[in-house]
Write an enzyme that holds these catalytic residues in place. Structure first.
Site, PDB file in Angstrom:
ATOM      1  N   LYS A 179       0.760  19.610  38.170  1.00  0.00           N
ATOM      2  CA  LYS A 179       0.588  18.626  38.928  1.00  0.00           C
ATOM      3  C   LYS A 179       1.216  17.090  38.593  1.00  0.00           C
ATOM      4  CE  LYS A 179      -2.640  15.067  40.261  1.00  0.00           C
ATOM      5  NZ  LYS A 179      -1.796  14.398  41.032  1.00  0.00           N
ATOM      6  N   GLU A 390      -5.685  -2.297  28.430  1.00  0.00           N
ATOM      7  CA  GLU A 390      -4.669  -1.997  28.529  1.00  0.00           C
ATOM      8  C   GLU A 390      -4.294  -2.723  30.028  1.00  0.00           C
ATOM      9  OE1 GLU A 390      -3.524   2.079  29.881  1.00  0.00           O
ATOM     10  OE2 GLU A 390      -1.848   2.131  28.718  1.00  0.00           O
TER      11      GLU A 390
END
Ligand code: NAD
Length: 486
Positions: A179, A390
């Site tokens: 995917k 992040e």
């Protein structure tokens, strides 16, 4: 008159055929450089994953017994086809992701071809161990392909990271249900066309497009998929562990980062500066390995900061298709908003924006694109949220340090541990600092210098397991020890 644009429909690749999702529903795929929908992605669900898994399961016995030389030849042919289609694939990658076309041509697509070449030839050299017990017995280890592997990848280096998983899985004799990210599906779709051309047997690779919580979850929890190789965010990694952990699936998780760059005053200043420009802003800062916290020894801090800001101001944010563009668009509007929200947070936390810090509005058809000026922030403490979380965009912080001990404490203070960069001409210092950094990868006097044989991955919340070289074959095979008494 309303103009109706032709929307190309991406198709799933299941059992060797390009097919519609069973639900016949699609989701929008945006071109981030213009902020407009330009193609449609299958909104697949567990029914499509079921079909893909059935096909992969049926293909496994034959593919796993296909001589490795034959598997190798088919995968090398696929690599060749990627090289032959370099321009087309690079244009598609740039349009889908917003990255400069020059980068896609130089890095993303050649690397996708290398991934197939590397593992297609690597499998020919992969041998297993034997342990003799003097005159008593001999042990030998079989390394057998496992079955259907689930490979799930992110949007930042779409074809590059997609193939980095698929290539070793297939070369080792597994079949795959893969995917790609729903944010950047296009080159995975083009790859499926090339798989047909390369003569990859039906069902060996199946690509199911769609959303993470539908397709990704269906792959993760499928009982006929015993292996999950995932690259993406740490939060998603934790969700995968929650499902796949109690099922005792084999997992490789490559997750987020908050990488430190440590610049000592005995470094080669010009090289450190030039490379820091790349490690900060390449791919709009959307590489898991980008250095987002820059620590500079106090003696050269002002000099480095001034030169870094000056050079950054000269970077061109522009049309990804222009050859002189340094930064293209970030991948999506929500991502742009997330990155800009961190600039706001940094200011609330006491930081000063030295350059950038805002959206860039370009003209003409690019006026609705998602562009951000490369941004440098100073004046933050090492432990504030901006320096711990992040951001994954063209935003870096810069901080002075006084001692080796202090910089190691600050560098190691986050929950992440993917990569670090160290700049010094002193070999002893380089060894010492490298050994004390909590990260899976340390680059000394360079950045993103990759040898595909080396172990790749992170520690702490940056991941579990290692990809790269024979590590990948170890992951995608099951060892079985056979002990024969003499
Ligand atoms: P993401 O976690 O949102 O998505 C990654 C993939 O997982 C996508 O295909 C997505 O559809 C799928 N997904 C989402 N939810 C899922 C679920 N519940 N179950 C299964 N699959 C699901 O990550 P992203 O935003 O696409 O990528 C950015 C992140 O990837 C950053 O954190 C970056 O650091 C990380 N990354 C890490 C590496 C590495 O090698 N360590 C490399 C590149 C990117």
């Amino acid at each position: 008159m309303v103009q109706i644009k032709f929307m190309q429909k991406i198709q799933n690749y299941i059992n060797g055929e390009l097919v519609e999702p069973i639900s016949k529903t699609y989701i929008d795929n945006y071109n981030p450089s213009i902020g407009e929908v330009y193609s449609l992605i299958p909104d697949s669900d567990e029914q499509d994953v079921e079909l893909a898994t059935k096909a992969a399961k049926a293909a496994f016995p034959k593919w796993s017994k296909t001589p490795k030389d034959d598997r190798s030849r088919i995968l090398q042919k696929l690599a060749q086809l990627i090289e032959d289609n370099l321009d087309r694939l690079a244009e598609a990658e740039s349009r889908d992701n917003g990255k400069p076309l020059s980068l896609a041509k130089r890095v993303d697509i050649p690397r996708a071809a290398s991934n197939f070449n590397f593992y297609a030839t690597g499998i020919l050299h992969y041998a297993s161990e034997s342990h003799a017990m003097e005159d008593t017995a001999i042990n030998y280890t079989l390394r057998e392909p496992i079955g259907v592997c689930g490979c799930i990848s992110p949007w930042n280096l779409p074809l590059y990271l997609f193939t980095w998983k698929i290539a070793p899985a297939l070369a080792a004799g597994n079949t795959v249900v893969a995917k790609p990210s729903e944010v950047t599906p296009f080159t995975a779709y083009l790859l499926s066309e090339l798989c047909v051309e390369a003569g990859l047997p039906n069902g060996v690779l199946n690509i199911v497009h769609g959303l993470g919580h539908k397709v990704g979850t269906a792959i993760t929890k499928h009982t006929d998929i015993p292996v999950i190789s995932f690259t993406g965010g740490t939060v998603t990694g934790a969700e995968i562990i929650k499902i796949a952990g109690p099922m005792f699936k084999k997992m490789s998780l490559e997750l987020g980062g908050k990488n430190p760059n440590i610049i000592f005053d005995d470094c080669d200043f010009d090289k450190a500066l030039k490379t820091t420009m790349h490690s900060s802003f390449a791919n709009q800062g959307q590489i898991c390995l980008c250095g987002s916290r820059i620590f500079v020894k106090r003696g050269i801090y002002e000099k480095f900061k001034i030169a870094f800001v000056e050079k950054t101001k000269k970077l061109k944010v522009g049309n990804p298709f222009d050859t002189d563009t340094n930064l293209g668009a970030v991948v999506s509007q929500p991502h742009m908003e997330k990155v800009l929200s961190y600039v706001k947070l940094a200011q609330e936390e006491g930081g000063t924006v030295l350059t950038g810090g805002h959206q860039v509005h370009l003209d003409g058809e690019l006026q609705n694109g998602y562009y951000i000026a490369p941004t440098i922030i100073e004046g933050l403490t090492f432990d504030c949220r901006t320096n711990q979380e992040e951001i994954f965009g063209p935003v870096v912080t810069i901080m002075p340090f006084d001692t080796e001990e202090e910089v190691l404490m600050m560098a190691n203070s986050t929950k992440y541990g993917l990569a670090s960069t160290v700049w010094t001409q002193d070999v002893t210092k380089a060894h010492n600092v490298a050994s004390k950094l909590h990260s899976g990868i340390v680059w000394v006097n360079c950045w993103l210098l990759r040898d595909l044989r080396t172990p790749f991955g992170g520690v702490k919340n940056s991941g579990v397991g290692r990809e790269g070289g024979f590590n990948a074959f170890e992951f995608f095979t099951e060892p079985k020890n056979v002990c024969i008494k003499l």
